[in-house]
Design a protein around this motif. Sequence first.
Motif, PDB file in Angstrom:
ATOM      1  N   MET A 247      39.697  41.726  26.987  1.00 48.24           N
ATOM      2  CA  MET A 247      39.167  41.018  28.165  1.00 48.24           C
ATOM      3  C   MET A 247      39.373  41.820  29.437  1.00 48.24           C
ATOM      4  O   MET A 247      38.521  41.857  30.314  1.00 48.24           O
ATOM      5  CB  MET A 247      39.839  39.647  28.263  1.00 48.24           C
ATOM      6  CG  MET A 247      39.514  38.719  27.095  1.00 48.24           C
ATOM      7  SD  MET A 247      40.529  37.223  27.069  1.00 48.24           S
ATOM      8  CE  MET A 247      39.898  36.384  28.513  1.00 48.24           C
TER       9      MET A 247
ATOM     10  N   ILE B 187      32.154  42.677  34.538  1.00 44.55           N
ATOM     11  CA  ILE B 187      32.082  41.373  35.210  1.00 44.55           C
ATOM     12  C   ILE B 187      32.037  41.543  36.724  1.00 44.55           C
ATOM     13  O   ILE B 187      31.299  40.834  37.427  1.00 44.55           O
ATOM     14  CB  ILE B 187      33.273  40.494  34.793  1.00 44.55           C
ATOM     15  CG1 ILE B 187      33.179  40.145  33.303  1.00 44.55           C
ATOM     16  CG2 ILE B 187      33.337  39.212  35.636  1.00 44.55           C
ATOM     17  CD1 ILE B 187      34.357  39.376  32.752  1.00 44.55           C
TER      18      ILE B 187
ATOM     19  N   TYR C 234      28.879  40.082  38.458  1.00 40.40           N
ATOM     20  CA  TYR C 234      29.188  38.861  39.201  1.00 40.40           C
ATOM     21  C   TYR C 234      30.061  39.204  40.402  1.00 40.40           C
ATOM     22  O   TYR C 234      29.565  39.449  41.492  1.00 40.40           O
ATOM     23  CB  TYR C 234      29.859  37.836  38.280  1.00 40.40           C
ATOM     24  CG  TYR C 234      29.012  37.453  37.099  1.00 40.40           C
ATOM     25  CD1 TYR C 234      28.019  36.489  37.203  1.00 40.40           C
ATOM     26  CD2 TYR C 234      29.192  38.074  35.855  1.00 40.40           C
ATOM     27  CE1 TYR C 234      27.214  36.136  36.110  1.00 40.40           C
ATOM     28  CE2 TYR C 234      28.397  37.735  34.752  1.00 40.40           C
ATOM     29  CZ  TYR C 234      27.417  36.772  34.897  1.00 40.40           C
ATOM     30  OH  TYR C 234      26.636  36.437  33.830  1.00 40.40           O
TER      31      TYR C 234
ATOM     32  N   THR D  59      35.244  36.391  40.217  1.00 40.85           N
ATOM     33  CA  THR D  59      34.838  35.684  39.002  1.00 40.85           C
ATOM     34  C   THR D  59      35.710  36.090  37.816  1.00 40.85           C
ATOM     35  O   THR D  59      36.112  35.253  36.999  1.00 40.85           O
ATOM     36  CB  THR D  59      33.364  35.987  38.681  1.00 40.85           C
ATOM     37  OG1 THR D  59      32.551  35.576  39.777  1.00 40.85           O
ATOM     38  CG2 THR D  59      32.918  35.259  37.417  1.00 40.85           C
ATOM     39  N   PHE D  60      36.001  37.391  37.735  1.00 41.67           N
ATOM     40  CA  PHE D  60      36.862  37.892  36.654  1.00 41.67           C
ATOM     41  C   PHE D  60      38.202  37.174  36.661  1.00 41.67           C
ATOM     42  O   PHE D  60      38.669  36.687  35.629  1.00 41.67           O
ATOM     43  CB  PHE D  60      37.051  39.406  36.818  1.00 41.67           C
ATOM     44  CG  PHE D  60      38.010  40.004  35.832  1.00 41.67           C
ATOM     45  CD1 PHE D  60      37.610  40.313  34.538  1.00 41.67           C
ATOM     46  CD2 PHE D  60      39.329  40.263  36.199  1.00 41.67           C
ATOM     47  CE1 PHE D  60      38.506  40.869  33.626  1.00 41.67           C
ATOM     48  CE2 PHE D  60      40.232  40.823  35.297  1.00 41.67           C
ATOM     49  CZ  PHE D  60      39.813  41.122  34.009  1.00 41.67           C
TER      50      PHE D  60
ATOM     51  N   ILE E 278      38.271  33.321  35.688  1.00 43.64           N
ATOM     52  CA  ILE E 278      38.325  32.999  34.261  1.00 43.64           C
ATOM     53  C   ILE E 278      39.771  32.786  33.816  1.00 43.64           C
ATOM     54  O   ILE E 278      40.104  31.832  33.096  1.00 43.64           O
ATOM     55  CB  ILE E 278      37.676  34.125  33.428  1.00 43.64           C
ATOM     56  CG1 ILE E 278      36.177  34.215  33.739  1.00 43.64           C
ATOM     57  CG2 ILE E 278      37.907  33.894  31.926  1.00 43.64           C
ATOM     58  CD1 ILE E 278      35.507  35.446  33.159  1.00 43.64           C
ATOM     59  N   PHE E 279      40.643  33.676  34.291  1.00 39.99           N
ATOM     60  CA  PHE E 279      42.061  33.589  33.940  1.00 39.99           C
ATOM     61  C   PHE E 279      42.788  32.502  34.727  1.00 39.99           C
ATOM     62  O   PHE E 279      43.957  32.224  34.450  1.00 39.99           O
ATOM     63  CB  PHE E 279      42.734  34.946  34.180  1.00 39.99           C
ATOM     64  CG  PHE E 279      42.250  36.023  33.268  1.00 39.99           C
ATOM     65  CD1 PHE E 279      42.690  36.088  31.956  1.00 39.99           C
ATOM     66  CD2 PHE E 279      41.333  36.960  33.708  1.00 39.99           C
ATOM     67  CE1 PHE E 279      42.239  37.081  31.101  1.00 39.99           C
ATOM     68  CE2 PHE E 279      40.874  37.960  32.862  1.00 39.99           C
ATOM     69  CZ  PHE E 279      41.318  38.019  31.551  1.00 39.99           C
ATOM     70  N   THR E 280      42.115  31.910  35.686  1.00 40.09           N
ATOM     71  CA  THR E 280      42.678  30.768  36.408  1.00 40.09           C
ATOM     72  C   THR E 280      42.402  29.475  35.657  1.00 40.09           C
ATOM     73  O   THR E 280      43.301  28.670  35.395  1.00 40.09           O
ATOM     74  CB  THR E 280      42.082  30.677  37.824  1.00 40.09           C
ATOM     75  OG1 THR E 280      42.336  31.877  38.536  1.00 40.09           O
ATOM     76  CG2 THR E 280      42.678  29.489  38.582  1.00 40.09           C
TER      77      THR E 280
ATOM     78  N   VAL F 214      41.101  28.822  32.413  1.00 44.32           N
ATOM     79  CA  VAL F 214      41.464  28.653  30.998  1.00 44.32           C
ATOM     80  C   VAL F 214      42.940  28.286  30.806  1.00 44.32           C
ATOM     81  O   VAL F 214      43.259  27.309  30.110  1.00 44.32           O
ATOM     82  CB  VAL F 214      41.086  29.910  30.182  1.00 44.32           C
ATOM     83  CG1 VAL F 214      41.600  29.778  28.738  1.00 44.32           C
ATOM     84  CG2 VAL F 214      39.574  30.115  30.185  1.00 44.32           C
TER      85      VAL F 214
END
Length: 514
Positions: free
Chosen positions: A468, A475, A479, A483-484, A487-489, A491
Amino acid sequence: MSSETANQDFFKSSVLGHPAGLFVLFFTEMWERFSYYGMRALLVIFLISTFDKGGWGWTTERALGLYGTYTMGVYLTPVIGGLIADKLIGYRWAVIIGAFIMTLGHASMAFETEMFLYIGLGCLIIGNGLFKPNMTSMISNLYKDHPEKKDGAYSIFYMGVNAGAFLGIMLCGYIGEKVSWSWGFGLAGIFMFLGMLQFYFTQNIFGNVGLSAKQTKDLKMEEKVDDTPKKVIFDRMIVVFIFSIFTVFFWAAFEQAGGSMTIFADKYTQRVLEGNAGLTFKFVDAILTIVPLGIITYVLIKLFSKTFKKYSVGNIILSSSFLIIWCIVIWKINKEFSATETEVPATWFGILNSLFIIAFAPLFSKWWESKYNLPGAVKFGLGLVLLGLGFGFLAYGSSSIMPGATDVVRVSMVWLVLAYLFHTLGELCLSPVGLSYVSKLVPAAWIGMMFGVYYLFIAMGNKLAGSMGGMIEKITNEYSLSTFFLIFTIVPIVMGLFISALNPVIKKLMHGVK
């Protein structure tokens, strides 16, 4: 000496409220983590650095692919290492042999050729497989008659893990970036070797615990495993499996520290400081270096007062290691204050996790032993939520970095500092507690193997972290960098709330284990 007598002797001498022998394991693990995190801090940034900077000019995707494979490997091999110790050589010889193989691995990487890089990483993976599960298994056996103290013992042990990470990232990272990549990789190997010698010459403090496979089996036979209904064992193993699944999500995000977060520090963070800001950082860095090292040295002195007469050789090796560390630290501080320009090394931010662990681990240890202790599932949930919030700071801080922009925008270091703080608090809620619950839920006869299985799930998380993390450029270009990190925020926070909601079910399946 019977195992019961050995265990009583282990608890005779006390250092900071725990047996002195725990701190022998503390320092052994500290030097191993020094070598692991010191090398890890350098690996990706060395591979992606341009040729004129001494690097190999690899793409981010390729470098993080290797990083993910390596970190996956160091958590896969403990399954085999645990079985070898259980069936053949015992915990202690597994630790000693593993440490020696890792020393060879670090020495290989110092040659800076692709062949020796792969040989070195292979040795580190194999050596770690023998070392890692059997250190934690020794604690489990030593505290088998004191289960109420296990959470606190693992938290103290985890402070040793992060003390090593702190020193390794700070010194290997600094020397690798500022002096030579080879010297940075080589320094990791030197302290791995010294840690092995310290453990070897002080191992009698553990009595006969972990000395051979036969004695390991004898210790396990003392546990009244047969009195536990199979149904209860099966339910508890389900809990271990649930915790393991959520561990994957945690480490897939947390291990961005060695990959995408290091790249963020290198490319997108304002690290050149001028005037008063630069001078202030030099003083802060010196304080952050000296104070934790002073605290660890204080623990060392307390250990000396209890063990020096009986284990003088091991203590002399340990004190020599610290003397070398202090010399390097003094040299580093003097070099920085003599420099006209202040540039914070990209690897420097990695020490924040370890620094916060050293600061907060004793508080969490006391919390877990108090009446305000949280259920295991809630601890896991809180850890995941805090991890997600840490990435939230990076998502917000990088919102000004536009995709495809020709001019690189560099943002404040504050966002990385806050991210590492929340990641650390999350780690303290989940990682040492996970180890403790495996030791309490799993039957003694399976303990070495199941620690290996638990690390297998961590391996999955580490491989996902590399895969990832390698998507950061794709990403970001399509984007945004924000944004990258978003995602880790999202999930981890969602998964944290989910496992917290499962607490009533998990509590029932644990059948009284707290």
